[in-house]
Design a protein around this motif. Structure first.
Motif, mmCIF file in Angstrom:
data_model
loop_
_atom_site.group_PDB
_atom_site.id
_atom_site.type_symbol
_atom_site.label_atom_id
_atom_site.label_comp_id
_atom_site.label_asym_id
_atom_site.label_seq_id
_atom_site.Cartn_x
_atom_site.Cartn_y
_atom_site.Cartn_z
ATOM 1 N N VAL A 156 -43.370 48.657 108.062
ATOM 2 C CA VAL A 156 -42.439 49.020 109.134
ATOM 3 C C VAL A 156 -41.023 49.106 108.570
ATOM 4 C CG1 VAL A 156 -41.546 48.401 111.406
ATOM 5 C CG2 VAL A 156 -43.914 47.807 110.788
ATOM 6 N N GLY A 157 -40.421 50.282 108.660
ATOM 7 C CA GLY A 157 -39.034 50.462 108.269
ATOM 8 C C GLY A 157 -38.154 50.504 109.505
ATOM 9 N N VAL A 158 -37.196 49.576 109.592
ATOM 10 C CA VAL A 158 -36.272 49.544 110.727
ATOM 11 C C VAL A 158 -35.032 50.343 110.332
ATOM 12 C CG1 VAL A 158 -35.108 48.099 112.412
ATOM 13 C CG2 VAL A 158 -37.158 47.245 111.265
ATOM 14 N N ALA A 198 -31.843 43.790 110.149
ATOM 15 C CA ALA A 198 -31.950 42.624 109.266
ATOM 16 C C ALA A 198 -32.592 41.440 109.991
ATOM 17 C CB ALA A 198 -30.561 42.250 108.751
ATOM 18 N N LEU A 199 -32.231 41.237 111.253
ATOM 19 C CA LEU A 199 -32.811 40.135 112.016
ATOM 20 C C LEU A 199 -34.307 40.341 112.247
ATOM 21 C CD1 LEU A 199 -29.950 39.610 114.627
ATOM 22 C CD2 LEU A 199 -30.603 38.054 112.781
ATOM 23 N N LEU A 200 -34.703 41.569 112.543
ATOM 24 C CA LEU A 200 -36.134 41.858 112.738
ATOM 25 C C LEU A 200 -36.916 41.600 111.452
ATOM 26 C CD1 LEU A 200 -35.753 45.118 114.830
ATOM 27 C CD2 LEU A 200 -36.738 42.977 115.657
ATOM 28 N N SER A 201 -36.324 41.985 110.328
ATOM 29 C CA SER A 201 -36.971 41.738 109.034
ATOM 30 C C SER A 201 -37.154 40.243 108.799
ATOM 31 C CB SER A 201 -36.132 42.365 107.921
ATOM 32 O OG SER A 201 -36.694 42.131 106.660
ATOM 33 N N LYS A 202 -36.115 39.467 109.066
ATOM 34 C CA LYS A 202 -36.208 38.015 108.877
ATOM 35 C C LYS A 202 -37.186 37.381 109.876
ATOM 36 C CE LYS A 202 -34.450 35.869 106.335
ATOM 37 N NZ LYS A 202 -34.946 35.339 105.025
ATOM 38 N N MET A 203 -37.208 37.884 111.099
ATOM 39 C CA MET A 203 -38.145 37.352 112.094
ATOM 40 C C MET A 203 -39.589 37.583 111.664
ATOM 41 S SD MET A 203 -36.131 38.466 115.582
ATOM 42 C CE MET A 203 -37.166 37.602 116.772
ATOM 43 N N ALA A 204 -39.848 38.724 111.036
ATOM 44 C CA ALA A 204 -41.196 38.985 110.531
ATOM 45 C C ALA A 204 -41.538 38.026 109.402
ATOM 46 C CB ALA A 204 -41.304 40.434 110.062
ATOM 47 N N VAL A 224 -26.433 45.618 105.381
ATOM 48 C CA VAL A 224 -25.965 45.097 106.664
ATOM 49 C C VAL A 224 -24.461 45.326 106.793
ATOM 50 C CG1 VAL A 224 -25.732 43.047 108.105
ATOM 51 C CG2 VAL A 224 -27.792 43.374 106.711
ATOM 52 N N ASN A 225 -24.088 46.002 107.874
ATOM 53 C CA ASN A 225 -22.683 46.277 108.164
ATOM 54 C C ASN A 225 -22.339 45.629 109.501
ATOM 55 O OD1 ASN A 225 -20.205 47.369 108.943
ATOM 56 N ND2 ASN A 225 -20.629 49.370 108.051
ATOM 57 N N PRO A 226 -21.455 44.626 109.522
ATOM 58 C CA PRO A 226 -21.128 43.944 110.776
ATOM 59 C C PRO A 226 -20.615 44.874 111.869
ATOM 60 C CG PRO A 226 -20.278 42.718 108.896
ATOM 61 C CD PRO A 226 -20.757 44.027 108.364
ATOM 62 N N ASP A 227 -20.092 46.041 111.485
ATOM 63 C CA ASP A 227 -19.591 46.993 112.473
ATOM 64 C C ASP A 227 -20.682 47.940 112.980
ATOM 65 O OD1 ASP A 227 -16.960 46.014 112.324
ATOM 66 O OD2 ASP A 227 -16.577 47.233 110.527
ATOM 67 N N MET A 228 -21.887 47.795 112.463
ATOM 68 C CA MET A 228 -22.980 48.689 112.829
ATOM 69 C C MET A 228 -24.130 47.843 113.404
ATOM 70 S SD MET A 228 -24.670 51.655 110.450
ATOM 71 C CE MET A 228 -23.046 52.318 110.106
ATOM 72 N N PRO A 229 -24.198 47.709 114.740
ATOM 73 C CA PRO A 229 -25.190 46.812 115.348
ATOM 74 C C PRO A 229 -26.634 47.098 114.933
ATOM 75 C CG PRO A 229 -23.571 47.497 116.983
ATOM 76 C CD PRO A 229 -23.300 48.306 115.754
ATOM 77 N N SER A 230 -26.968 48.370 114.726
ATOM 78 C CA SER A 230 -28.350 48.683 114.351
ATOM 79 C C SER A 230 -28.730 48.058 113.016
ATOM 80 C CB SER A 230 -28.555 50.199 114.291
ATOM 81 O OG SER A 230 -27.738 50.791 113.293
ATOM 82 N N SER A 231 -27.764 47.943 112.099
ATOM 83 C CA SER A 231 -28.068 47.330 110.802
ATOM 84 C C SER A 231 -28.278 45.826 110.947
ATOM 85 C CB SER A 231 -26.941 47.623 109.793
ATOM 86 O OG SER A 231 -25.769 46.883 110.082
ATOM 87 N N ILE A 232 -27.541 45.200 111.856
ATOM 88 C CA ILE A 232 -27.717 43.760 112.088
ATOM 89 C C ILE A 232 -29.069 43.490 112.738
ATOM 90 C CG2 ILE A 232 -26.802 41.760 113.316
ATOM 91 C CD1 ILE A 232 -24.028 43.061 113.109
ATOM 92 N N ASP A 233 -29.415 44.286 113.764
ATOM 93 C CA ASP A 233 -30.727 44.123 114.403
ATOM 94 C C ASP A 233 -31.850 44.311 113.394
ATOM 95 O OD1 ASP A 233 -29.530 43.654 116.819
ATOM 96 O OD2 ASP A 233 -30.038 45.593 117.707
ATOM 97 N N PRO A 243 -32.091 46.692 107.113
ATOM 98 C CA PRO A 243 -31.960 48.102 107.504
ATOM 99 C C PRO A 243 -32.332 49.057 106.375
ATOM 100 C CG PRO A 243 -29.808 47.188 106.988
ATOM 101 C CD PRO A 243 -30.771 46.047 106.918
ATOM 102 N N LEU A 244 -32.895 50.184 106.763
ATOM 103 C CA LEU A 244 -33.199 51.259 105.830
ATOM 104 C C LEU A 244 -32.705 52.569 106.422
ATOM 105 C CD1 LEU A 244 -36.886 50.377 104.840
ATOM 106 C CD2 LEU A 244 -34.877 50.121 103.396
ATOM 107 N N ALA A 245 -32.075 53.376 105.610
ATOM 108 C CA ALA A 245 -31.773 54.743 106.028
ATOM 109 C C ALA A 245 -33.055 55.564 105.947
ATOM 110 C CB ALA A 245 -30.685 55.337 105.141
ATOM 111 N N MET A 246 -33.072 56.684 106.646
ATOM 112 C CA MET A 246 -34.298 57.479 106.741
ATOM 113 C C MET A 246 -34.821 57.878 105.369
ATOM 114 S SD MET A 246 -36.546 58.886 108.723
ATOM 115 C CE MET A 246 -37.773 60.197 108.677
#
Length: 468
Positions: free
Chosen positions: A330-332, A350-356, A339-348, A369-372
């Motif tokens: 799964v690539g988020v 990283a958190l999803l990756s750690k939760m897994a 991780v960019n603190p100004d970019m919420p999608s990158s924070i989410d 986070p991964l770019a396409m």
């Protein structure tokens, strides 16, 4: 890319050149069509060597042919004429392997001919999988070209959906309440899936409109149960009643608004809530891609928060397992891979990756986070220095919001000629969502995904027997 040759007079013993290439199954399929060599050993859908694993092993001459790319593009380059080539093959190459192709001038011969030592090396372990020598006639005139406009090739077939349909052949037809199939496309998809015994449809809607649609299609409704209810909201509630009463194991959207269908499914009394958020998953068959690609969420959750994204990821993993991906990667997605603190999608991400990693999401490998590009392309991931089991190999893409998901899915459909099967997960039964633009294969595949998911989650013994 500038192509510039070295003439015979410019060449010296010891001159060398290399190119790198990642082997892909589509390369092997193109080679099969061009050469006529249809050995199943080279196609991942088959166990071509009988070892119990369906790997895609490169045709040896395809690997050897990569040498011609160095000779024709770099050394000696444009104008080179092949006179002879010897090969010795020392190991196999599989889809995904990165290769380095090398040539070195060993001798200048009469008649503008040159002998070169040639090799192909598998970079993961440094093994020379091909060695040999080439004899070429080097160009006599200095030539230079800008990158040539060679048409690209796409292997356009929907083999992944064909495999899904094969897998449901031995399953019992999934009884499905089809809501408002009141125009030819939605009714035709349900009838086709019924004829293929993927589902057993119960039609709920305006009987006159359903019969009129069947007449346009030239299809018979004999033997099919029809519940007459012209009001779409009431029809959706009647369909949910069929599930609540145990008469149906899935819902299928016809010619009504998605909100009306989901509102009925989410009702508090005798609804289909099962403890998770309802989330949408596209299962896409993208020509040229060696595996199905899942995209979520592209149709239900508009701007999901982290809690909702956990359910989006888990639901996507669950359906990926149902269609045969043992441990989904799964690539988020975000716009960046850091991780960019100004970019919420990158924070989410990283958190999803750690939760897994901590077992809060199970069944798959999650990274972000991964770019396409670095989620899907090994070369891009390696260029960025990203090394993980997911980067460059993602089978599931989790998008930041519905805008990104919808755009991505439709770009794949329009530009890459992908077919998309749509499903809503998180309910007690699968909810099949089809679009008016979907063709027969997409509608059949949506029903097949629903049948496989229902069999795995509700009737695992049936699925085991079918596999035997």
């Amino acid at each position: 890319m500038k192509l510039e040759n070295k003439t015979y007079d410019e060449l010296s013993v010891g001159d060398s050149a290399t190119l790198k290439r990642i082997a892909r199954e589509d390369d092997f399929l193109i080679f099969a069509n061009a050469s006529g060599n249809h050995n199943p050993l080279h196609i991942a859908a088959y166990d071509g060597d009988g070892d119990g694993q369906a790997e895609a092993i490169a045709p040896s001459l395809w690997v050897g042919s990569l040498i011609s790319a160095v000779l024709g593009n770099v050394l000696p380059g444009p104008g080179t004429v092949y006179m002879g080539q010897s090969f010795a093959f020392h190991g196999k190459v599989e889809a995904g392997d990165e290769l380095e192709v090398a040539v070195e001038v060993a001798e200048k011969m009469p008649g503008d001919c040159v002998r070169l030592v040639t090799s192909v090396t598998r970079l993961s372990d440094g093994v020379n999988v091909v060695t040999g020598e080439a004899i070429v006639r080097a160009p006599a005139h200095k030539l230079g070209f800008d990158a040539l406009d060679v048409p690209g090739l796409v292997v356009q077939r929907h083999r992944h959906f064909e495999k899904l349909l094969d897998r449901v052949t031995d399953l019992p037809a999934l009884v499905t309440a089809v809501v408002a199939p009141e125009e030819p496309n939605s009714l035709g998809g349900a009838l086709l899936a019924g004829e293929r015994k993927v589902i057993l449809p119960i039609l709920v809607g305006a009987v006159e409109k359903i019969r009129a649609a069947a007449e346009i299609l030239g299809r018979s409704l004999d033997g099919i149960e029809i519940i007459d209810e012209p009001d779409h909201r009431k029809a959706a509630n009647l369909a949910v009643d069929l599930v609540a009463d145990g008469r149906a194991g899935a819902l299928m959207k016809g010619h009504l608004h998605t909100d009306d269908l989901l509102h009925a499914a989410l009702r508090k009394e005798r609804g289909l809530r099962a403890g998770r958020r309802f989330t949408h998953v596209f299962v896409m068959d993208v020509p040229g891609l060696a595996h199905p690609l899942l995209v979520s969420d592209a149709a239900v959750n508009i701007q999901p928060d982290l809690k909702t994204k956990v359910d989006i990821v888990q639901n996507a993993i669950d359906v990926a397992i149902s269609i045969g991906i043992e441990e989904p990667k799964v690539g988020v997605l975000s716009a960046v891979e850091t991780v960019n603190p100004d970019m919420p999608s990158s924070i989410d991400a990283a958190l999803l990756s750690k939760m897994a990693e901590r077992g809060q999401i199970t069944g798959g490998l999650v990274d972000g986070p991964l770019a396409m590009d670095n989620a899907m392309d090994l070369g891009a991931a390696r260029t960025k220095g990203i090394r993980s089991p997911v980067a460059g190999r993602a089978e599931v893409l989790i998008v930041p919001n519905i805008d990104a998901g919808n755009m991505l899915a439709k770009q794949l459909a329009v530009v890459s000629h992908a077919e998309g099967a749509g499903l809503v997960l998180g309910a007690s039964v699968p909810i099949i969502l089809t679009s008016r633009a979907d063709d027969d294969m997409a509608r059949l595949a949506s029903c097949a995904v629903a049948a496989l998911h229902y069999a795995r989650t509700k009737q695992p013994s049936t699925l085991s027997k079918a596999a035997e």
